[in-house]
Design an enzyme around this catalytic site. Structure first.
Site, PDB file in Angstrom:
ATOM      1  N   LYS A 165      54.332  78.491  56.194  1.00  0.00           N
ATOM      2  CA  LYS A 165      54.202  77.657  57.386  1.00  0.00           C
ATOM      3  C   LYS A 165      53.976  78.537  58.609  1.00  0.00           C
ATOM      4  O   LYS A 165      54.366  79.706  58.654  1.00  0.00           O
ATOM      5  CB  LYS A 165      55.418  76.755  57.605  1.00  0.00           C
ATOM      6  CG  LYS A 165      56.727  77.469  57.969  1.00  0.00           C
ATOM      7  CD  LYS A 165      56.922  77.739  59.455  1.00  0.00           C
ATOM      8  CE  LYS A 165      58.252  78.436  59.721  1.00  0.00           C
ATOM      9  NZ  LYS A 165      58.222  79.390  60.837  1.00  0.00           N
TER      10      LYS A 165
ATOM     11  N   GLY B  63      58.356  85.327  59.659  1.00  0.00           N
ATOM     12  CA  GLY B  63      58.335  84.040  60.359  1.00  0.00           C
ATOM     13  C   GLY B  63      57.442  83.030  59.684  1.00  0.00           C
ATOM     14  O   GLY B  63      57.078  82.017  60.283  1.00  0.00           O
TER      15      GLY B  63
ATOM     16  N   ASP C 206      64.493  75.603  57.151  1.00  0.00           N
ATOM     17  CA  ASP C 206      63.063  75.349  56.978  1.00  0.00           C
ATOM     18  C   ASP C 206      62.714  74.755  55.623  1.00  0.00           C
ATOM     19  O   ASP C 206      61.562  74.359  55.396  1.00  0.00           O
ATOM     20  CB  ASP C 206      62.265  76.656  57.148  1.00  0.00           C
ATOM     21  CG  ASP C 206      62.177  77.106  58.596  1.00  0.00           C
ATOM     22  OD1 ASP C 206      62.547  76.318  59.487  1.00  0.00           O
ATOM     23  OD2 ASP C 206      61.744  78.247  58.829  1.00  0.00           O
TER      24      ASP C 206
END
Length: 295
Positions: free
Chosen positions: A12, A104, A142
């Site tokens: 993502k 990230g 997440d």
């Protein structure tokens, strides 16, 4: 009896990310727009229904990935069987790693999401996506996004999701240098420093416009004020010089993405970054989260 399935686990990027406040549980409330992209890990899960145990064995193509209890996938297995009440069995997980670590890009969360979805399929319990997200949230903030994917407006810890319109056709270049970022340290700097909040006026309208040129200026990340890495600055400069509509760090770093209108421009940019010594790939936005891998 042994049964196996291989899942694709998309990375993502944060098209937009702001940190709102620190919570009593030590997490932070965030506001973000997350997007699944075609850069994927592939996770093969095998269960042995005749082995009545809580054994979890993990192997990975990247020797830097932990394979013990500290791997998020182990917790995902435990959470799945705890939620289902019983039926624990031996589980083998193999991760074909393509998403860079500490970048990230939610690579670990994507792998855990793939494990939860795989167990749902292999055990035949067929929990719905809301239940899978509840299980996944125990492992990481997440993970629920990685289960459902697409384009989502995320609040709370990042685990409260509202689906947005699909991102218009475009091309991503994702790049990372050798430097990595400690997520805990990045959040600590957000808490302690005078970080300016992001101006969110008109952002929702921009992301619903269906026009990538209107969306690109709103792609921003508050962690860019807290993370000062020369490699991030260099990657962003190369992307913008190559014609990126925007170039933004994702998550707490240190990967950076650029958005391009044309695949030829994106590919040239990726080639230039690779020639400069960076990891770089061209990727597409995808309209799903974890899914059974198509051979």
């Amino acid at each position: 009896m042994k049964k196996s399935i291989t899942m694709s686990a998309p990375a993502k990027v944060n098209l937009y990310l702001d940190v709102k406040r620190k919570r009593a549980d030590s997490y932070h409330d965030i506001e973000s727009i997350m997007q699944s992209i075609s850069l994927c890990d592939y996770v093969t899960v095998t269960i042995d229904t005749e082995e009545k145990s809580d054994r979890v064995t993990i192997t990975c193509t990247d020797p830097n990935v932990p394979t013990g209890e500290d791997n998020i996938c182990t917790g995902a297995v435990r959470s799945f069987f705890e939620y289902c009440g019983d039926g624990s069995c031996g589980v083998d997980i193999h991760i074909e790693k393509h998403i860079p670590m500490e970048a990230g890009l939610s690579g670990g969360s994507a792998d855990a999401a793939a494990v939860v979805a795989a167990l749902n399929n292999l055990t035949g319990v067929w929990l719905d996506s809301e239940e899978l997200c509840n299980i996944g949230s125990d492992s990481g903030a997440d993970v629920p996004f990685c289960i459902v994917g697409r384009t989502q407006y995320c609040t709370g810890r990042g685990d409260m999701l509202r689906q947005l319109s699909y991102l218009p056709d475009c091309f991503f270049v994702v790049a990372k240098g050798k430097e990595s970022v400690s997520t805990a340290a990045a959040y600590k700097k957000i808490d302690e420093d005078d970080i300016q909040p992001i101006d969110t006026e008109d952002i929702a309208a921009a992301f619903c416009s269906g026009n990538i040129e209107e969306i690109a200026p709103y792609c921003q990340n508050i962690f860019e004020q807290a993370v000062d890495l020369p490699e991030v600055k260099d990657i962003k400069e190369i992307m913008l010089e190559a014609g990126a509509l925007c170039s933004v760090m994702t998550g707490s770093g240190s990967a950076v993405y650029g958005i391009f209108r044309e695949t030829s421009d994106a590919n040239r940019c990726a080639d230039r970054l690779i020639g400069s010594g960076y990891f770089a790939v061209t990727a597409l936005p995808v309209r799903a989260g974890v899914a059974v891998k198509n051979d």
